[in-house]
Each structure stands twice: as structure tokens, then as C-alpha cells.
Design an enzyme around this catalytic site. Structure first.
Site, short mmCIF file in Angstrom:
data_model
loop_
_atom_site.label_atom_id
_atom_site.label_comp_id
_atom_site.label_asym_id
_atom_site.label_seq_id
_atom_site.Cartn_x
_atom_site.Cartn_y
_atom_site.Cartn_z
N PRO A 203 -114.48 -46.96 -116.67
CA PRO A 203 -115.34 -47.80 -115.82
C PRO A 203 -115.03 -49.28 -116.00
O PRO A 203 -114.86 -49.77 -117.12
CB PRO A 203 -116.75 -47.46 -116.33
CG PRO A 203 -116.63 -46.06 -116.83
CD PRO A 203 -115.25 -45.97 -117.43
N CYS A 204 -114.97 -49.99 -114.87
CA CYS A 204 -114.52 -51.38 -114.90
C CYS A 204 -115.66 -52.38 -114.83
O CYS A 204 -115.44 -53.57 -114.90
CB CYS A 204 -113.56 -51.63 -113.74
SG CYS A 204 -114.32 -51.42 -112.11
N GLN A 205 -116.91 -51.89 -114.66
CA GLN A 205 -118.01 -52.83 -114.41
C GLN A 205 -118.18 -53.85 -115.54
O GLN A 205 -118.64 -54.97 -115.31
CB GLN A 205 -119.31 -52.06 -114.19
CG GLN A 205 -119.38 -51.33 -112.87
CD GLN A 205 -118.72 -49.96 -112.93
OE1 GLN A 205 -118.06 -49.62 -113.92
NE2 GLN A 205 -118.87 -49.18 -111.88
#
Length: 479
Positions: A203-205
Site C-alpha cells: 500500500p502506497c498511502q
């Protein structure tokens, strides 16, 4: 003119076979046989069919309006009354302009990707494991290149449901990557044999500008589980994808996250190629900046992975391309111009091509805003949003790559989410096209989860190019 052009004309204007039968006087069975290629109409039949369609199309065109209640012509200009179609050649000439030069080829390319991914895999195809698989954008690209997707790991139930609809032969090995034990990994290896390739994007958030970029965000540590799985399964190659801003994010002690990630893989015996890319450079009609890590096990004789050169670029007339022999970058027009024109609250026959109903005051702000501009730039202060940045309430541009598709592309107040000419946000179908998902790809679940899955995905066109290059450089001798 032949029947294939009649069929294209009929489909472009959403005229059913039944209605064509009524207009032309031919029976539905005759029309159907021509559509299926079972029989061939004569030149006289073609002339009758075109005359029937011509009258209907001219009626359609003369009653096409935008939200400003001004007539628009077939080529999209805003002034004057549409000129009647005079001939088949006239129609085809206009249609080429209206669709965009690359639209037909682009849609066909996406369909070919889907069809390639459905073919049976070879017995010696590279066995591939997808971590943080999402709905399967990266997996689709690898499947289209003949990789054997034996299993995946995905914690989000809605994304996993989409993945399993499209990759029914892939086993959900675990939902939460944090719960995978060494015993699980050994069990998988015993069951499926050695894993050749691991793909995925944590996940890049935690790294994205859309998030808080908090160094302590727990999601920023998920790469460690990826590293551990690579260390135990020892694939020949791994691929990790993330937002480009990962390269500037620092840990609480001040070191760069990316350096920690590279060091962790290197300690496990992998040589890693790091590349910052924009997906439009590889045939995706979208500006989407990402960092890609391709790790090669040190005992692989072929050595380091060499990242493929871009195939597309953005250049203006009479300007020398940055990379020679590149094609012009694909655009939003190339991706979507065959889709029906709809406005706020309207829908089409495509269940994914419908518009959110937007507030009237927002439509007033935006209805006269030119493409590429924001409502914040309106000369009349009363037509400007009370807050936000110039990147919000902003129209994208027809003949440029679309802006990055995020998970909030249906929000008209989001960043560059407004259609070039219609006063609405992007539809799910438009976003899927821009992300390079074929129309055949199955999306299930509630609309919010589908949007989230599309916005988080790796564009399949880019993934396919990467998979092709990895196979060519590193795996072809094993097959």
C-alpha cells in the site's frame, strides 16, 4: 462501402438491429445474418441501409446539446448548426476526428490483453505469486505474457472478489500478509514447487501526497513482509511497485525509506534495478508516476535487469522526441472517445459508464470552464469555489494523457477529475479505460469498492511490457 462500415455506423450511434430493420425494411433475420457474416449484402442493399441510417443520424446530431444548451457539431466544436452527413466518406472522415486516431486501436489492444490472459498457460510457464494483489492490474499484464499465476495475497475482500472473478485459477493463499508464517511458505513451496516470480505493490498511502506522509504509518513497514517472503521462497525475480514519492520519504531516524528497502533485498542476495517511470511512456493514456524495483537473484547468470526504454513520449509538432523512434503518447481521447456522451446524472447502456449527480451550484461553476482549466480560475468571483487549489474542480484535456487516476476519481471536487467537455466527474468505465483495463475485465461489488480497486491498480499495459522484458532477459532460457 461495405457492411462492416454500416455496422460501425450503427453501433456508433447506438441504433439497434431491430431499429435498423424498421428503418430500412429488411427483416431482423436478414440484418442479423449480415452482422454475423453469414451472408453478404449487395451494393444496392448497402445503399438502402446507408440512406436509412443517414436520416436517423442527422436527426441525432441535430439534437445533440451540451449543458450550456448550445448546439455542438459532430467534430465537437461549439458554434453553428451541425451540417448533415452527405456521404459515407463524409461520415468516416468525421468519425476519425471524433473518435481520436488511436481510439479503435487502443480498445482493440486492451481486448487482446484480456484474450491473451485467458489462454491456457504452458507447463513450464514461470510460476508467479502476487502479493498485495489488489484487483489484479499487475497480474493481468503478467498473465497476458503467459506467466502462471498460482496464488495471491490480498486483505481487502472487495478487491479479492474482483481478482478471483478474473483469475479463477489463482489460490488465495492468505488474506493478511502479516499473518503468513514460515511454515505457510514452506507448505506453498511443497505444493506448487519453486516460485519463479513474485510481484506486487505494498500500500502506497503512507508515502503518497494524497496521504499524510507520516513516517510512523504502519503501512510503510509492510515491505518488510514482502522482503521476508522473497527471502524464504527465493524467486528468481521480484517486482515491487510504489508511488514515486517513496524515493523522498524518510524514516523517523532520518534515513530514506527507499535505501532501507534496497538494502533489505540486497542482504537477501538480490541485485535490484530501481527505475522511476511515468506510465504514459509505455502506452498507458495516463500520467502516472511510479517507482519500480526489479530484483534478480544473484545466482542468475543473466546479471542485472535492464529496464525497457520508453515506447511513447509527449512531443509537439516539429519538436525532436526525447527518445527517438517513440510513438506519440496516448491521450484521454484515445482511451474514451467511443463512449457515449453523458452529463451529470445520466447513464448509458454500459453499466459502468454513468455519471454521479453533481450539485447545481458546482455545475454552474464548471459549465463554462475550458478543458485544462479550473473553476478557481473563473473571472467571476461568484463562480469560484470558496476553497481548494487550482488543481481541484479542474477539467482534464482531450488530447493529452489523463491525469493520475486515484481512488476518488468520481469526486468532481478532486484533483483533475472533471471531464474535458461534459460537466461531470469521470465515470468508472472512463477510469478503467485510462488505467488500461479491458472492457471484458469483470468488476463486481459496490461502486465505492470498484473505484478504490481501479484507483489502486497497476495499469495492465505497463505490467505487460515489464513482464515481457523480464521474461526476455531473465527467464526465457528456462522455458
Amino acid at each position: 462501402m461495405n457492411y462492416s462500415e454500416i455496422k460501425k455506423l450503427r453501433q456508433q450511434y447506438k441504433i439497434s438491429q431491430i431499429n435498423l430493420s424498421k428503418m430500412s425494411g429488411y427483416s431482423p433475420a436478414t440484418i442479423s445474418n449480415w452482422e454475423l457474416g453469414k451472408t453478404v449484402p449487395s451494393s444496392e442493399d448497402i445503399s438502402v441501409l446507408f440512406s436509412a441510417l443517414q436520416e436517423s443520424i442527422n436527426n441525432i446530431e441535430s439534437n445533440t446539446f451540451d449543458v450550456r444548451k448550445k448546439r455542438i457539431t459532430i467534430d465537437g466544436s461549439k458554434k453553428g448548426t451541425p451540417k448533415p452527413i452527405q456521404s459515407a466518406e463524409d461520415y468516416l472522415s468525421r468519425l476519425k476526428h471524433r473518435e481520436g486516431i488511436g481510439n479503435t486501436d487502443y480498445v482493440r489492444t486492451l481486448s487482446n490483453i484480456y484474450q491473451s490472459a485467458q489462454k491456457p498457460v504452458a507447463l513450464n510457464a514461470p510460476k508467479t505469486l502476487a502479493l498485495f494483489s489488489g484487483c489484479g492490474g499487475m497480474s493481468l499484464g503478467f498473465a497476458a505474457e503467459g506467466y502462471n499465476l498460482i496464488g495471491h495475497v490480498e486483505i481487502e475482500p472487495s478487491a479479492n472478489a474482483i481478482y478471483e472473478d478474473n483469475f479463477p485459477n489463482s489460490m488465495l493463499l492468505e488474506k493478511d500478509i502479516c499473518l503468513i508464517t514460515d511454515e505457510d511458505l514452506k507448505k506453498w513451496e511443497n505444493e506448487y514447487g519453486p516460485i519463479d516470480v513474485i510481484i506486487g505493490g505494498p500500500p502506497c498511502q503512507g508515502f503518497s501526497l494524497a496521504g499524510k506522509r507520516d513516517p510512523n504509518d504502519i503501512r510503510n513497514q509492510l515491505y518488510k513482509y514482502y522482503v521476508h517472503i522473497v527471502a524464504i521462497l527465493r524467486p528468481k525475480v521480484f517486482v515491487m511497485e510504489n508511488v514515486r514519492l517513496l524515493t523522498s520519504m524518510k524514516t523517523p531516524d532520518g534515513t530514506l525509506f527507499i535505501e532501507n528497502i534496497l538494502s533489505a533485498f540486497q542482504q537477501e542476495g538480490y541485485t535490484v534495478t530501481k527505475e522511476e517511470i511515468n506510465t504514459y511512456e509505455y502506452g498507458v493514456p495516463q500520467s502516472r508516476e511510479r517507482i519500480i524495483l526489479v530484483g534478480v537473484r544473484n545466482d542468475i547468470n543473466q546479471g542485472n535487469f535492464v529496464f525497457p526504454l520508453p515506447t511513447h513520449n509527449i512531443s509537439k509538432p516539429n519538436q525532436t522526441p526525447v527518445v527517438l523512434d517513440c510513438k506519440q503518447a496516448l491521450t484521454f481521447r484515445d482511451a474514451t472517445h467511443d463512449l457515449p456522451n453523458i452529463e451529470s446524472g445520466e447513464s448509458s447502456t454500459d453499466p459502468l459508464h454513468w455519471s454521479v449527480v453533481h450539485p447545481e451550484h458546482v455545475i454552474r461553476w464548471l459549465k463554462n470552464v475550458p478543458e485544462g482549466c479550473s473553476a478557481h480560475e473563473n473571472k467571476d468571483p461568484s463562480l469560484r469555489p470558496p476553497s481548494g487549489f487550482n488543481t481541484t474542480y479542474k477539467r482534464i484535456i482531450w488530447d493529452e494523457p489523463c491525469s493520475t487516476i486515484s481512488t476518488n476519481f468520481s469526486m468532481i471536487s478532486g484533483c483533475r477529475n472533471v471531464h474535458p467537455t461534459a460537466t461531470r466527474s469521470l465515470t468508472i468505465r472512463e477510469a478503467a479505460r485510462v488505467q488500461s483495463f479491458p472492457d471484458e475485465f469483470i468488476f463486481e461489488g459496490n461502486w465505492g469498492n470498484i473505484r478504490k480497486a481501479i484507483g489502486n491498480a497497476v495499469p495492465p499495459i505497463f505490467a505487460k511490457k515489464l513482464a515481457e522484458e523480464i521474461f526476455s532477459q531473465l527467464l526465457s532460457e528456462d522455458v
